[in-house]
Design a protein around this motif. Structure first.
Motif, PDB file in Angstrom:
ATOM      1  N   ASP A  36       0.857  -1.183   0.000  1.00 48.96           N
ATOM      2  CA  ASP A  36       0.000   0.000   0.000  1.00 48.96           C
ATOM      3  C   ASP A  36       0.895   1.236   0.000  1.00 48.96           C
ATOM      4  O   ASP A  36       2.112   1.149   0.192  1.00 48.96           O
ATOM      5  CB  ASP A  36      -0.984   0.005   1.172  1.00 48.96           C
ATOM      6  CG  ASP A  36      -0.293   0.015   2.534  1.00 48.96           C
ATOM      7  OD1 ASP A  36       0.557   0.896   2.766  1.00 48.96           O
ATOM      8  OD2 ASP A  36      -0.600  -0.868   3.356  1.00 48.96           O
ATOM      9  N   PRO A  70     -13.458  -7.761 -10.620  1.00 56.65           N
ATOM     10  CA  PRO A  70     -12.466  -6.863 -10.009  1.00 56.65           C
ATOM     11  C   PRO A  70     -11.039  -7.045 -10.522  1.00 56.65           C
ATOM     12  O   PRO A  70     -10.137  -7.389  -9.760  1.00 56.65           O
ATOM     13  CB  PRO A  70     -12.573  -7.212  -8.526  1.00 56.65           C
ATOM     14  CG  PRO A  70     -12.907  -8.670  -8.532  1.00 56.65           C
ATOM     15  CD  PRO A  70     -13.802  -8.881  -9.717  1.00 56.65           C
ATOM     16  N   SER A 105     -11.467   3.961 -12.676  1.00 54.72           N
ATOM     17  CA  SER A 105     -11.467   4.356 -11.268  1.00 54.72           C
ATOM     18  C   SER A 105     -10.813   3.336 -10.352  1.00 54.72           C
ATOM     19  O   SER A 105     -10.739   3.567  -9.139  1.00 54.72           O
ATOM     20  CB  SER A 105     -12.916   4.545 -10.806  1.00 54.72           C
ATOM     21  OG  SER A 105     -13.644   3.330 -10.960  1.00 54.72           O
ATOM     22  N   GLU A 106     -10.366   2.194 -10.893  1.00 50.21           N
ATOM     23  CA  GLU A 106      -9.962   1.092 -10.015  1.00 50.21           C
ATOM     24  C   GLU A 106      -8.811   1.491  -9.077  1.00 50.21           C
ATOM     25  O   GLU A 106      -7.986   2.332  -9.432  1.00 50.21           O
ATOM     26  CB  GLU A 106      -9.586  -0.142 -10.838  1.00 50.21           C
ATOM     27  CG  GLU A 106      -8.380  -0.014 -11.739  1.00 50.21           C
ATOM     28  CD  GLU A 106      -8.130  -1.314 -12.505  1.00 50.21           C
ATOM     29  OE1 GLU A 106      -7.077  -1.938 -12.244  1.00 50.21           O
ATOM     30  OE2 GLU A 106      -8.949  -1.689 -13.363  1.00 50.21           O
ATOM     31  N   PRO A 107      -8.829   0.940  -7.841  1.00 45.66           N
ATOM     32  CA  PRO A 107      -9.656  -0.180  -7.379  1.00 45.66           C
ATOM     33  C   PRO A 107     -11.070   0.194  -6.941  1.00 45.66           C
ATOM     34  O   PRO A 107     -11.832  -0.680  -6.547  1.00 45.66           O
ATOM     35  CB  PRO A 107      -8.856  -0.723  -6.196  1.00 45.66           C
ATOM     36  CG  PRO A 107      -8.185   0.484  -5.639  1.00 45.66           C
ATOM     37  CD  PRO A 107      -7.825   1.332  -6.824  1.00 45.66           C
ATOM     38  N   ARG A 108     -11.436   1.473  -7.002  1.00 48.81           N
ATOM     39  CA  ARG A 108     -12.834   1.833  -6.720  1.00 48.81           C
ATOM     40  C   ARG A 108     -13.704   1.403  -7.899  1.00 48.81           C
ATOM     41  O   ARG A 108     -13.332   1.563  -9.048  1.00 48.81           O
ATOM     42  CB  ARG A 108     -12.963   3.345  -6.505  1.00 48.81           C
ATOM     43  CG  ARG A 108     -12.270   3.858  -5.252  1.00 48.81           C
ATOM     44  CD  ARG A 108     -12.417   5.362  -5.118  1.00 48.81           C
ATOM     45  NE  ARG A 108     -11.710   6.077  -6.183  1.00 48.81           N
ATOM     46  CZ  ARG A 108     -12.288   6.664  -7.215  1.00 48.81           C
ATOM     47  NH1 ARG A 108     -13.602   6.640  -7.345  1.00 48.81           N
ATOM     48  NH2 ARG A 108     -11.573   7.291  -8.129  1.00 48.81           N
ATOM     49  N   PRO A 109     -14.894   0.874  -7.649  1.00 44.68           N
ATOM     50  CA  PRO A 109     -15.774   0.466  -8.742  1.00 44.68           C
ATOM     51  C   PRO A 109     -16.259   1.679  -9.528  1.00 44.68           C
ATOM     52  O   PRO A 109     -16.302   2.798  -8.995  1.00 44.68           O
ATOM     53  CB  PRO A 109     -16.929  -0.250  -8.036  1.00 44.68           C
ATOM     54  CG  PRO A 109     -16.905   0.270  -6.632  1.00 44.68           C
ATOM     55  CD  PRO A 109     -15.473   0.574  -6.321  1.00 44.68           C
ATOM     56  N   PRO A 110     -16.622   1.482 -10.779  1.00 48.10           N
ATOM     57  CA  PRO A 110     -17.077   2.599 -11.621  1.00 48.10           C
ATOM     58  C   PRO A 110     -18.493   3.026 -11.238  1.00 48.10           C
ATOM     59  O   PRO A 110     -19.467   2.362 -11.582  1.00 48.10           O
ATOM     60  CB  PRO A 110     -17.021   2.013 -13.032  1.00 48.10           C
ATOM     61  CG  PRO A 110     -17.224   0.535 -12.839  1.00 48.10           C
ATOM     62  CD  PRO A 110     -16.597   0.204 -11.515  1.00 48.10           C
ATOM     63  N   GLN A 111     -18.602   4.123 -10.529  1.00 41.21           N
ATOM     64  CA  GLN A 111     -19.892   4.547  -9.990  1.00 41.21           C
ATOM     65  C   GLN A 111     -20.942   4.750 -11.072  1.00 41.21           C
ATOM     66  O   GLN A 111     -22.132   4.471 -10.868  1.00 41.21           O
ATOM     67  CB  GLN A 111     -19.716   5.842  -9.183  1.00 41.21           C
ATOM     68  CG  GLN A 111     -18.844   5.682  -7.946  1.00 41.21           C
ATOM     69  CD  GLN A 111     -19.412   4.695  -6.952  1.00 41.21           C
ATOM     70  OE1 GLN A 111     -20.610   4.726  -6.642  1.00 41.21           O
ATOM     71  NE2 GLN A 111     -18.570   3.808  -6.438  1.00 41.21           N
ATOM     72  N   TYR A 134     -11.254  -0.787 -14.939  1.00 41.78           N
ATOM     73  CA  TYR A 134     -11.983   0.478 -14.844  1.00 41.78           C
ATOM     74  C   TYR A 134     -11.015   1.644 -14.719  1.00 41.78           C
ATOM     75  O   TYR A 134      -9.933   1.497 -14.168  1.00 41.78           O
ATOM     76  CB  TYR A 134     -12.916   0.487 -13.617  1.00 41.78           C
ATOM     77  CG  TYR A 134     -13.547  -0.841 -13.366  1.00 41.78           C
ATOM     78  CD1 TYR A 134     -14.560  -1.299 -14.204  1.00 41.78           C
ATOM     79  CD2 TYR A 134     -13.096  -1.673 -12.344  1.00 41.78           C
ATOM     80  CE1 TYR A 134     -15.116  -2.540 -14.020  1.00 41.78           C
ATOM     81  CE2 TYR A 134     -13.654  -2.912 -12.149  1.00 41.78           C
ATOM     82  CZ  TYR A 134     -14.663  -3.347 -12.990  1.00 41.78           C
ATOM     83  OH  TYR A 134     -15.199  -4.589 -12.804  1.00 41.78           O
TER      84      TYR A 134
END
Length: 309
Positions: free
Chosen positions: A29, A275, A257-263, A255
Motif C-alpha cells: 500500500d 475486479p 477508477s480502479e480499485p474503486r468500482p465505476p460509480q 476500470y
C-alpha cells in the motif's frame, strides 16, 4: 541474498517461492511503500510491481543499487522505463504468463453478457420463468471485433472462432499471421462487428480508444468486453450508451477508477463487473512468480532476460 521490494500482494504459497530466494520487503500500500523506500532504498536490488501500481522515477533514483525492475504481468504502463534505463536498471515483465487465463475470462464475460446470465439468474430468483423473459443471442455467426491483436487478442479470437464467431481486428498494423479481417480504425472495426473485445495495451496512445463514436458504431445489439486497461474505455460515454440503449451490454474487468468500482455503471442492469481478476488463477500467478525468478537468475548469469521490456 538479494533484497526484493515487493509492491503487489501475492498469495502465501506463491510468496514462499520468493522467500526461499530473496530477502523480501513487502510494501503493498502507499504508506508501506513510502516507508520501505525511505528506510531501505539503498538495500533494494529488485522491485516486483505491476502495470497499474508502477514505479516512479524518484523511487528508481532513490534505489541506487537497483538491478531489475519487473512488472508481474504483461502491462507496464506506469513503470518509468526511461528513468530505469538511464540508471542502468534492467526491466522485464510477465509477458505470456497469464495470457490463457485472460483469454478464458474474456470469453466468459462475453458469453455472460450475450446470454444475460446475471439478469436471468436474478429473474429466476424473483420467480420469473423463461416464458416471460426475452430471448438472448448465441455466438455462432456473430462478428467479434478484437481491438488489439497481440498474443492475448489472438487467443481470444481462437476461442471465439471455436464458438462459430467471425473475427475482425484493429491493430497498429495488419498481422501476416492473423486469421481475420483487418480494420484500420477502432470505429471501422466497431461498425463491422456485432461485439467488441478490448485487448489493446494501456497508455496514452490508447486512452479512450473506445469512445462515444465507437460505441455508436457498434450499435444497439452490441456488447463490449474490456480485459485490457480501464483507460481504454471512456466510462462516461459507455454509461450513457448503455443507459440509452445505444449498445446492449458491457462486461468489464478493468476500470478507470480502479480499485474503486465505476460509480457510473453500478446502477445499470446490463453491465457485468469483475475486479481486475482476468489474469489471476493459481496457475497463472505461480507462472508470473516463476517467470520473475527466471529473469533474476538470467540477470545474475549475465544472460539475456527471458521477458525483457
Amino acid at each position: 541474498m538479494l533484497t526484493l521490494l515487493l509492491l503487489v500482494p501475492i498469495a502465501a504459497e506463491h510468496k514462499a517461492l520468493l522467500l526461499e530466494r530473496f530477502r523480501v520487503i513487502e510494501a503493498t500500500d502507499a504508506a508501506a511503500r513510502a516507508a520501505a523506500i525511505a528506510a531501505h532504498a539503498a538495500e533494494v536490488d529488485l522491485v516486483l510491481t505491476n502495470g497499474s501500481t508502477g514505479f516512479r522515477a524518484d523511487e528508481i533514483a532513490a534505489c541506487t543499487g537497483l538491478k531489475l525492475l519487473a512488472a508481474q504481468g504483461a502491462g507496464y504502463e506506469n513503470l518509468d522505463l526511461a528513468a530505469a534505463r538511464a540508471q542502468g536498471v534492467a526491466t522485464c515483465n510477465g509477458a505470456g504468463t497469464n495470457d490463457d487465463c485472460v483469454a478464458d475470462h474474456a470469453l466468459a464475460l462475453l458469453l455472460s453478457s450475450l446470454r444475460a446470465l446475471p439478469q436471468q439468474g436474478a429473474a429466476l430468483r424473483a420467480g420469473i420463468w423463461r416464458d416471460d423473459l426475452p430471448l438472448y443471442p448465441n455466438c455462432r455467426g456473430r462478428r467479434l471485433g478484437v481491438l488489439g491483436f497481440g498474443t492475448i487478442g489472438r487467443k481470444i479470437a481462437r476461442r471465439a472462432t471455436a464458438f462459430g464467431m467471425l473475427i475482425g481486428y484493429h491493430n497498429r498494423h495488419p498481422r501476416e499471421d492473423a486469421d481475420g479481417a483487418y480494420f484500420d480504425s477502432a470505429a471501422g472495426l466497431a461498425a463491422w462487428a456485432d461485439d467488441l473485445v478490448v485487448a489493446t495495451p494501456g497508455g496514452a496512445a490508447t486512452r479512450h480508444i473506445v469512445d462515444a463514436e465507437v460505441l455508436a458504431a457498434l450499435g444497439p445489439g452490441g456488447h463490449v468486453v474490456n480485459i485490457a486497461r480501464g483507460s481504454c474505455v471512456d466510462t462516461a460515454a459507455l454509461a450513457a450508451a448503455l443507459a440509452a440503449g445505444l449498445i446492449a451490454g458491457a462486461a468489464l474487468d478493468v476500470y478507470e477508477s480502479e480499485p474503486r468500482p465505476p460509480q457510473e455503471l453500478l446502477g445499470l442492469g446490463n453491465v457485468i463487473l469483475t475486479p481486475h481478476i482476468a489474469g489471476w488463477s493459481p496457475q497463472s500467478v505461480r507462472a508470473t512468480v516463476e517467470n520473475f525468478i527466471a529473469n533474476v537468475e538470467a540477470l545474475q548469469r549475465g544472460e539475456a532476460l527471458p521477458t525483457p521490456i
